[in-house]
Design a protein around this motif. Structure first.
Motif, short mmCIF file in Angstrom:
data_model
loop_
_atom_site.label_atom_id
_atom_site.label_comp_id
_atom_site.label_asym_id
_atom_site.label_seq_id
_atom_site.Cartn_x
_atom_site.Cartn_y
_atom_site.Cartn_z
N LEU A 174 0.85 -1.18 0.00
CA LEU A 174 0.00 0.00 0.00
C LEU A 174 0.89 1.23 0.00
O LEU A 174 1.77 1.37 0.86
CB LEU A 174 -0.90 0.02 1.23
CG LEU A 174 -1.71 1.32 1.45
CD1 LEU A 174 -2.73 1.52 0.34
CD2 LEU A 174 -2.38 1.32 2.82
N VAL A 175 0.66 2.13 -0.94
CA VAL A 175 1.38 3.39 -1.02
C VAL A 175 0.43 4.51 -0.62
O VAL A 175 -0.61 4.71 -1.27
CB VAL A 175 1.95 3.66 -2.42
CG1 VAL A 175 2.65 5.00 -2.48
CG2 VAL A 175 2.90 2.54 -2.83
N ILE A 176 0.76 5.20 0.46
CA ILE A 176 -0.06 6.33 0.91
C ILE A 176 0.55 7.60 0.34
O ILE A 176 1.64 8.01 0.71
CB ILE A 176 -0.11 6.40 2.44
CG1 ILE A 176 -0.70 5.12 3.03
CG2 ILE A 176 -0.92 7.60 2.89
CD1 ILE A 176 -0.72 5.09 4.55
N GLY A 177 -0.16 8.23 -0.59
CA GLY A 177 0.33 9.45 -1.21
C GLY A 177 0.55 9.29 -2.70
O GLY A 177 1.18 8.32 -3.14
N GLY A 178 0.03 10.25 -3.47
CA GLY A 178 0.14 10.19 -4.93
C GLY A 178 1.03 11.26 -5.50
O GLY A 178 0.79 11.74 -6.62
N GLY A 179 2.09 11.62 -4.77
CA GLY A 179 3.07 12.56 -5.30
C GLY A 179 4.12 11.84 -6.11
O GLY A 179 4.02 10.64 -6.37
N PRO A 180 5.17 12.56 -6.53
CA PRO A 180 6.21 11.94 -7.37
C PRO A 180 6.85 10.71 -6.74
O PRO A 180 7.01 9.68 -7.41
CB PRO A 180 7.23 13.07 -7.56
CG PRO A 180 6.42 14.33 -7.45
CD PRO A 180 5.38 14.03 -6.41
N VAL A 181 7.23 10.78 -5.47
CA VAL A 181 7.88 9.62 -4.82
C VAL A 181 6.94 8.44 -4.78
O VAL A 181 7.30 7.31 -5.13
CB VAL A 181 8.36 10.00 -3.41
CG1 VAL A 181 8.86 8.76 -2.67
CG2 VAL A 181 9.47 11.04 -3.48
N GLY A 182 5.69 8.68 -4.36
CA GLY A 182 4.73 7.59 -4.28
C GLY A 182 4.47 6.95 -5.63
O GLY A 182 4.42 5.72 -5.76
N CYS A 183 4.32 7.77 -6.68
CA CYS A 183 4.04 7.25 -8.02
C CYS A 183 5.22 6.45 -8.56
O CYS A 183 5.04 5.37 -9.15
CB CYS A 183 3.67 8.39 -8.95
SG CYS A 183 2.03 9.09 -8.65
N GLU A 184 6.43 7.00 -8.42
CA GLU A 184 7.60 6.30 -8.93
C GLU A 184 7.76 4.93 -8.29
O GLU A 184 7.96 3.92 -8.98
CB GLU A 184 8.86 7.14 -8.68
CG GLU A 184 8.99 8.37 -9.54
CD GLU A 184 10.26 9.15 -9.25
OE1 GLU A 184 10.43 10.23 -9.85
OE2 GLU A 184 11.09 8.70 -8.43
N LEU A 185 7.71 4.88 -6.96
CA LEU A 185 7.96 3.62 -6.27
C LEU A 185 6.79 2.65 -6.42
O LEU A 185 7.00 1.44 -6.49
CB LEU A 185 8.26 3.89 -4.80
CG LEU A 185 9.58 4.62 -4.55
CD1 LEU A 185 9.79 4.89 -3.06
CD2 LEU A 185 10.77 3.82 -5.10
N ALA A 186 5.58 3.18 -6.49
CA ALA A 186 4.43 2.30 -6.71
C ALA A 186 4.58 1.55 -8.03
O ALA A 186 4.38 0.32 -8.09
CB ALA A 186 3.14 3.12 -6.71
N GLN A 187 4.94 2.25 -9.08
CA GLN A 187 5.07 1.61 -10.39
C GLN A 187 6.25 0.65 -10.41
O GLN A 187 6.16 -0.46 -10.95
CB GLN A 187 5.22 2.65 -11.48
CG GLN A 187 5.15 2.05 -12.89
CD GLN A 187 5.26 3.10 -13.97
OE1 GLN A 187 6.13 3.96 -13.92
NE2 GLN A 187 4.37 3.05 -14.94
#
Length: 510
Positions: free
Chosen positions: A207-220
């Motif tokens: 689960l990634v909390i947060g949709g900023g650049p760091v969250g998006c990069e690591l989620a993908q």
């Protein structure tokens, strides 16, 4: 059953980690005896601190630099370097699964060796640590101190039990991850960018909390490596700073990759049951619970301003916004400057280094360099990447600046087609009635490389008319920039000019 992933995870003590720590904070390091007086004392040895030290030493100044943790700061240790190493391997696995797009055959069995993936991350990080090592800093002539800093006056500070006097000082202590106030999160355990690269086991459900650049990069990246990933964002969109059509393309990419995105959703509680994290979610009035193996928080950064007795130096600061500086990066103590993430809204590595060079020039060369004069590009390193420089249209509208935009879809660019990377665009904004570039957004697999051409044009005050004359190597994806410039040039051919040309051509053919 494996223990829960949490914030206490440390990197394996292998040869790579031993070398990195020996480079960036040797256990046996003894602080030098301080000089009677330093022309510049730098607090913080991240990107800004190292850049300032290198320039100041080149100018012949007496320099001391103080670091509490590791030289290199977030970028080298827990940010840009390890994340981009991880992303590169994740893209490799994604390309293997998508081999059919390129006329290839998908391997029968794709197995991710996560231990090897993270070993590569640590190896690369260790290799690059040599460029910022304590021995290199000392060899340049920097007096390198490790310890906690407390200001004791307008021109003095203490590091541990040593007193340092200075003519000028620069604070570059950076930021740390913001931890959301979710009941049970700390007890259940969580990851941040400071700990996620210490993993040696791939979490099956993340689960990634947060949709900023760091969250998006690591989620993908984790999805491409095999994790089942869910992003929870409490706002109606992610990458809220970017243009909506850019974020929409990334949203489509997330859907393609199988990432579940829950917008307008808040994590309200976390608990552990039978070794599994249970996360309660709230979206409007709809409540749900998901089970995950790891939670990654990526909801912003907090400036490192506490514990330094800044008040004793007369320095104004805010716990959320950081140290207050003017456009010349001076605090309200004229002897003390600040640079990097601890005082900047745009928190990027090269921006931190650029701000540090402004400090040294202004402090010692009677410079009048302004922070506001910097042209700052940035990039979110998802697939496709989203890069931007300059003004957005909404910002120009707020300033009353008339804007005209030229957009070229990547599917019109030959190299993007041959690479099967047609998703995206190049969008360039100019001041209407001129060819002056105000800003640009690029969505493409290599957008971070492409944005530099436009940044250079803006710094050098090169307009679209000149860019249209620049011959690009063919075929490259950067041709999209020239195509946008050519679209501008075509608008210069007015009906009156066309009529004159037709009359002239008629006379010459008689």
């Amino acid at each position: 059953m494996s223990p829960p992933f949490d914030a206490s995870i440390t990197a394996p003590q292998d040869a790579w980690e031993d070398k990195r720590l020996a480079d960036l904070h040797p256990v046996a390091w003894a602080n030098p005896k301080p000089m009677d007086w330093y022309q510049l004392v730098i607090v913080g040895a991240g990107s800004a601190g190292v850049a300032a030290a290198e320039l100041a030493i080149a100018m012949g100044l007496k320099v001391a630099m103080i670091e509490r943790h590791l030289i290199g700061g977030t970028c080298l240790n827990t940010g840009c370097v390890p994340s981009k190493a991880l992303i590169r391997t994740a893209r490799l696995y994604a390309d293997m699964r998508n081999a059919g797009r390129y006329g290839g055959k998908v391997p029968d069995h794709i197995e991710v060796d996560f231990t090897a993936v993270m070993d590569r991350v640590r190896r690369i990080r260790s290799h690059l640590s040599g460029g910022s090592s304590v021995r290199r800093m000392a060899s340049l002539g920097v007096d390198m101190f490790f310890g906690n800093v407390r200001f004791t006056g307008a021109d003095t500070l203490m590091v541990n039990d040593l007193t340092l006097r200075f003519g000028k000082a620069m604070i570059a202590t950076g930021t740390r991850p913001h931890i959301p106030n979710v009941p049970g999160l700390r007890e259940a355990g969580f990851l941040t960018n400071a700990t996620v690269f210490n993993l040696t086991e791939l979490p099956k459900r993340l689960l990634v909390i947060g949709g900023g650049p760091v969250g998006c990069e690591l989620a993908q990246a984790f999805r491409q490596l095999g994790s089942k990933v869910t992003i929870v964002q409490d706002k109606p969109l992610f990458l809220e700073k970017e243009e909506r059509d850019a974020a929409q393309i990334l949203s489509d990419a997330f859907a393609r990759d199988g990432i579940e995105v829950r917008l307008n959703t808040t994590a309200t509680a976390v608990r552990v049951e039978n070794g599994v994290k249970q996360v309660d979610l709230l979206s409007a009035d709809y409540k749900s619970t998901i089970e995950v193996d790891a939670i990654l928080t990526g909801v912003g950064r907090v400036p490192n301003v506490q514990g330094m007795d800044l008040e004793k130096a007369g320095i104004k600061y805010d716990d959320e916004k950081g140290i207050s500086v003017d456009d010349f990066l001076v605090t309200n103590n004229p002897r003390i400057y600040a640079a990097g993430d601890v005082c900047l809204e745009d928190q990027y590595t090269d921006t931190a280094a650029a701000s540090a060079r402004i400090v040294v020039n202004n402090a010692f060369m009677r410079g009048r360099m302004r922070l506001s004069e910097l042209v700052i590009p940035w990039c979110t390193y998802t697939d496709p990447e989203i890069a931007h420089v300059g003004l957005y249209v909404r910002e120009a509208n707020l300033k009353g600046i008339p804007v005209k935009t030229f957009t070229v879809p990547m599917h019109q660019i030959d190299r993007a087609v041959t690479d099967s990377e047609e998703g995206g665009f190049v969008k360039i904004h100019i001041r209407e009635g001129t060819d002056t570039i105000l800003g640009a957004t690029i969505v493409a697999r290599h957008a971070g490389e492409m944005i530099n051409e436009i940044t250079l044009a803006m710094v050098a005050k090169i307009g679209l008319r000149t860019l249209a004359r620049v011959i690009h190597a063919y075929p490259t994806q950067a041709e999209a920039i020239r195509e946008a410039a050519k679209a501008y040039s075509r608008t210069r051919i007015t009906s009156r000019l066309r009529a004159r040309l037709q009359k002239w051509l008629a006379r010459t053919t008689e």
